[in-house]
Structures are given as structure tokens and as C-alpha cells.
Design a protein around this motif. Structure first.
Motif, mmCIF file in Angstrom:
data_model
loop_
_atom_site.group_PDB
_atom_site.id
_atom_site.type_symbol
_atom_site.label_atom_id
_atom_site.label_comp_id
_atom_site.label_asym_id
_atom_site.label_seq_id
_atom_site.Cartn_x
_atom_site.Cartn_y
_atom_site.Cartn_z
ATOM 1 N N TRP A 75 1.016 -1.130 -0.043
ATOM 2 C CA TRP A 75 -0.080 -0.050 -0.053
ATOM 3 C C TRP A 75 0.783 1.321 0.097
ATOM 4 O O TRP A 75 0.450 2.340 -0.301
ATOM 5 C CB TRP A 75 -0.919 -0.118 1.228
ATOM 6 N N HIS A 80 -1.505 4.458 -1.762
ATOM 7 C CA HIS A 80 -2.664 4.689 -0.796
ATOM 8 C C HIS A 80 -2.330 5.007 0.695
ATOM 9 O O HIS A 80 -3.101 5.850 1.166
ATOM 10 C CB HIS A 80 -3.352 3.208 -0.771
ATOM 11 N N MET A 196 -8.159 4.218 4.519
ATOM 12 C CA MET A 196 -7.865 2.889 4.791
ATOM 13 C C MET A 196 -7.992 2.729 6.193
ATOM 14 O O MET A 196 -7.726 3.482 7.142
ATOM 15 C CB MET A 196 -6.477 2.717 4.283
ATOM 16 N N TYR A 212 -3.340 -3.290 6.730
ATOM 17 C CA TYR A 212 -4.512 -2.597 6.361
ATOM 18 C C TYR A 212 -5.656 -3.589 5.707
ATOM 19 O O TYR A 212 -5.160 -4.680 5.064
ATOM 20 C CB TYR A 212 -4.004 -1.513 5.178
ATOM 21 N N ARG A 214 -7.527 -4.292 2.948
ATOM 22 C CA ARG A 214 -7.534 -3.789 1.351
ATOM 23 C C ARG A 214 -8.505 -2.632 0.936
ATOM 24 O O ARG A 214 -9.771 -2.977 1.250
ATOM 25 C CB ARG A 214 -7.481 -4.757 0.137
ATOM 26 N N GLN A 219 -4.609 -4.475 -6.497
ATOM 27 C CA GLN A 219 -3.095 -4.674 -6.016
ATOM 28 C C GLN A 219 -2.894 -6.426 -5.953
ATOM 29 O O GLN A 219 -1.652 -6.884 -6.154
ATOM 30 C CB GLN A 219 -2.810 -3.803 -4.732
#
Length: 512
Positions: A75, A80, A196, A212, A214, A219
Motif C-alpha cells: 500500500w 494509498h 484505509m 491494512y 485492502r 493490487q
């Protein structure tokens, strides 16, 4: 009026077993919903239609199912951690929080609605002689609203592209946008909020690592693309499809299941040779629109919306928007993501994931075209278009879901006319024969008319009534949901009459 219809649809979803508020006996959890007995069937049929249109109809597209938990550096690589934000603004009087970009988009929509009303009035006044292009070019009120809309659109686009939070707030103030709850313009500054969800993995607090949930499924495809390519001996161009849950901590979750914190995506990443990506982007735009329109909801209810602010990874992007009761809204995104994701994962992982092209004898990082649908938004668009209240000749009103037959939760309801004389036994005999081929329901309670109405309300395309003549000649009455027409057919012909009309195959044939 549209808001009233939407409220009825939300109510219908609960009353007829499509969608329930999650944890309702504990007063619910905001922006989280459970799919009920009919909803899960409809949702599964939507997913099956998408999945088969990808992996069944394309030799060069395969599927995977990647994990929800992934290495946290993924991430960071995707952007992100640093850039997955929404611009939020609070009203000090109502204490409610809003997305600043959505408030401005709704204001743009108001100008467009004013223009549309002027055109509608003029069309009624002038009839067949009405020239819309000339009216748009000459009517003072239309020109005034069009200028306001265009000027606002330009300011909004400039502010979003520059990530100008002060500029967004100034637009809200200049346009006199008020809080829908308090009716005041007492706004805070605009702030960025990362979407997130964080959690921890590990057996002890000291040894736990932050990971995290998703926020997208893409990804999981990118980090597996080379594994799939090698094990499947795939040649470019090829695609990888996936259906799975994603999670976003939406502060402004609203409009029922349109924007939720836990949702499901259907994504396909299509890997192509650099330099061919725009050609493939346009091909996938065309193919995806065809997929939507095959449902028969009318081409006028769809439109493309090209992105003016491109994401950091894209060189082309557009949405397919569907006309919901609350306006045209995105149901699918098509993006040319370039080679951004794969190169980022090469950089952060330190491993080469280049594709070796045996035809040119060279290695390169493929470019990627993404198609991404929110299953829940697709579900909502299907429900919104299918929900109808019809006035019948006898003065009654019937509520009917005119779902595409291939997506309907139940394909056939089998109804004995009365609960005696051997009719229930005969009805169950028919059920036991057909249940292997499509989803059937048996129902014997209430009058036949009330049972028809219940099946209309859940979208069952066909009902058969088993009566006393059935015992004599092995025929039943077949009723069509949409036309309410009835015909007498042989039991032995039921499967052939119904199966092709209610199968996913009937939709897939429209795509080839």
C-alpha cells in the motif's frame, strides 16, 4: 419525486428480503448492510454474469482470488498510504461532515437540472417544431445557467487538479452552498482524510505489525501477475479477473448501498504492450458498455464520463454512469493505469517482474487497462431500474420488479391452486424435476392472486399454476411477470420454454 421513489426502493429491499441493515437488533452500524435471501441470489447472478463474460468468453482472461490481508509495503508502493484521501468539510451548526467535491458536483448538477427544465418546457410549448440546438444557443436563461455551470466546472477542475483545499472551500462559499440539515453556510476548512482501515497482525501486542484492510482488489492482481503469466503460459495481451471484498473508511457514506464501508468489487486488469494501451482502453470502453446495455435497461440511461483529473497512475480514465433516482452516478470505471503499479512494486520489492516477450525476444513492463465495477452499485442500479408501480385496468396498483430474467433470484414459482385434491403433491413433483436446472420456489399460502403479487414484488419472471385439469392432461398455466399473460403448456415443455430465457447464457449470447 425521485427521492420518494428511492425511499420506496430502500423500503422494498428490506420488506421483500433483498437487503437488511447490518446488526439491526443492535440499532445497526452506519453504512454497512447485509444481503438477505433474495438479495444474495440477485447479487450472485450479477457476479456470475460478469465472471462468465470475462473468463468464459475470453481465452486470454483468467481469474484469481487474492487475500484481503497483504504485506503493508504494497500500500506504500501503490500510493494509498500517502494519497488515498477524501476532501472533507464540516458544518458547525449541524455537526455533519460532507465531501467537499460531492457538494460542488451536486451544485453543478443543479445548473444542469435548470437547463433541462427550460428545454422540457420549451419542447412542450413548441412541439415538433422545437429545435433544441437553436434553443440552447439563444435562450437567455439557458445561456446564463450554462455559463454558471461551465465557470463552476472549470474552477472545480482547477482546484481538484491542484489539490487546492482552500480553493474548494471558497467555491462552496461563493456558490452559497448550504448544509442540507442546518440550512446554514457555517463551514469549517476543508481537510484531507485517509480512507484505509488499519489493523494489527501478530500474537502479541509487542510483536504485532500494522497492516491494512485492502481498499481495492487491484493490487492483489498486480503482485501476482507474473505468477499467473508463467504458470498459465499467458501471452500478452492477457487479463486477470477477480471478485472480492474491499474496505474504505467512508466518513460520508450515504444513499443506501451506493457508498459503503465494506463493499465488493469486480475488477479485471488487462496487460498490454506499451504503446497499444489507448487502443485497448477504447476497446474495453466499448465492450463494457455493451455488457451493461445487454441487460435491456435502455441506452439513454447510460453515459460515459471522462475524467478531467487523472489519478497519479493513469493516462486515460472514464466512468460508465447509470441514471439512478438521484442522478447519473458511476457504476464502473475504466482506466489506463500505464505501467505505474508494476514498476512501483518492482521498486519497493527489489524484484524484477518484467514480462519476457518470446516474439520480440525482449523484456518489458506491461501497461495495464483496468475495468472495475462495484457489485453493490451494480445491484442498486438493477433494483432502481426494475422497481415499478403499475396501474392495472381494474384500478389496483401492483408493485413489480422487472428484473432481467437471467438475474432474478427465483426463476419459476410453482403454485398449486388449492391445498388439497393432490395438487400440492403434483406441484412438488414438478419442483423436484426442475430444481436441478434453475432456482424454483413452491408456495401454497393465500389466494392465487396474492401469490402472483408476491412473486411480482420479488421479480420472479414466471409462475405456473397447478390446477385440477393438470391431473387430467399434464398441463399447467404459465404466467409471464411482465405482461401478466397466461398460457396453457405441457409440463414436459416447461424446462425448454423457460431455461434459455432465464439462464446467464441468454445474456452472454448478446455479447458475441
Amino acid at each position: 419525486m425521485a427521492e420518494d421513489v428511492f425511499k420506496k426502493i430502500v423500503s422494498h429491499c428490506k420488506e421483500y428480503g433483498f437487503v437488511f441493515p447490518s446488526s439491526e437488533i443492535y440499532d445497526g452500524l452506519g453504512a454497512v448492510y447485509d444481503y438477505a435471501q433474495n438479495g444474495v441470489e440477485l447479487k450472485n447472478n450479477i457476479k456470475q454474469y460478469w465472471w462468465q463474460s470475462m473468463v468464459l468468453l475470453h481465452e486470454n482472461i483468467v481469474g484469481i482470488d487474492s487475500a484481503i490481508f497483504m504485506h503493508p509495503t504494497i500500500w506504500k508502493a501503490s500510493g494509498h498510504v500517502d494519497a488515498f484521501n477524501d476532501p472533507l468539510i464540516d458544518n458547525r451548526d449541524s455537526k455533519k461532515r460532507y465531501r467537499a467535491d460531492v457538494l460542488i458536483e451536486e451544485q453543478i448538477g443543479k445548473y444542469e437540472e435548470k437547463i433541462a427544465k427550460e428545454i422540457t418546457k420549451a419542447r412542450k410549448r413548441f412541439g415538433e417544431a422545437f429545435d433544441e440546438a437553436q434553443f440552447r444557443a439563444t435562450n437567455p436563461r439557458v445561456l446564463d445557467n450554462q455559463k454558471k455551470r461551465d465557470d463552476l466546472h472549470q474552477r472545480f477542475s482547477d482546484a481538484m487538479n491542484a489539490n487546492d483545499l482552500e480553493g474548494l472551500k471558497q467555491i462552496i462559499l461563493d456558490e452559497g452552498i448550504v448544509c442540507p440539515i442546518s440550512g446554514t453556510r457555517n463551514w469549517t476548512d476543508v481537510r484531507q482524510f485517509n480512507l484505509m482501515f488499519k489493523t494489527e497482525v501478530g500474537s502479541t501486542a509487542e510483536g504485532a505489525s500494522t497492516i491494512y484492510l485492502r481498499p481495492e482488489t487491484a493490487q492483489g492482481i498486480f503482485v501476482n501477475y507474473l505468477n499467473v503469466q508463467k504458470t498459465g503460459r499467458m501471452k500478452i495481451p492477457f487479463g486477470i479477473a477477480q471478485i472480492g471484498k474491499a474496505f474504505r473508511n467512508e466518513i460520508v457514506a450515504r444513499q443506501f448501498i451506493f457508498r459503503m464501508r465494506e463493499f465488493e468489487q469486480m475488477e479485471m486488469q488487462f496487460f498490454v504492450k506499451p504503446g497499444t494501451e489507448i487502443e485497448w482502453f477504447n476497446k474495453w470502453k466499448e465492450m463494457r458498455m455493451k455488457w451493461h446495455q445487454a441487460l435491456g435497461f435502455g441506452a439513454e440511461n447510460y453515459r460515459f464520463h471522462d475524467h478531467e483529473k487523472l489519478a497519479h497512475y493513469a493516462n486515460a480514465a472514464c466512468d460508465i454512469e447509470f441514471k439512478m433516482p438521484f442522478g447519473f452516478k458511476e457504476v464502473e470505471g475504466i482506466h489506463s493505469r500505464t505501467d505505474f503499479d508494476l514498476k512501483q512494486h518492482e521498486t519497493y520489492s527489489g524484484r524484477s517482474i518484467k514480462y519476457f516477450d518470446p516474439e520480440t525476444n525482449e523484456s518489458y513492463t506491461p501497461y495495464d487497462i483496468e475495468t472495475s465495477i462495484g457489485v453493490d452499485r451494480m445491484f442498486l442500479s438493477v433494483m432502481c431500474h426494475s422497481y415499478m408501480e403499475e396501474q392495472l385496468e381494474n384500478g389496483e396498483t401492483r408493485t413489480v420488479l422487472k428484473l432481467p430474467a437471467a438475474l432474478a433470484p427465483t426463476k419459476l414459482a410453482i403454485l398449486p391452486l388449492v391445498r388439497k385434491d393432490g395438487l400440492p403433491e403434483k406441484a412438488r413433483e414438478i419442483l423436484d424435476d426442475l430444481k436441478f436446472h434453475f432456482n424454483c420456489k413452491y408456495e401454497e399460502k393465500d389466494t392465487i392472486g396474492k401469490r402472483y403479487r408476491r412473486q411480482d414484488a420479488v421479480g420472479t419472471p414466471y409462475c405456473i399454476t397447478v390446477d385440477h385439469d393438470t391431473l387430467k392432461d399434464d398441463t399447467v398455466t404459465l404466467r409471464n411477470r411482465d405482461t401478466m399473460e397466461q398460457q396453457r403448456v405441457k409440463i414436459s415443455e416447461l424446462r425448454e420454454l423457460i431455461e434459455d430465457k432465464v439462464s446467464i447464457t441468454s445474456l452472454l449470447k448478446k455479447l458475441v
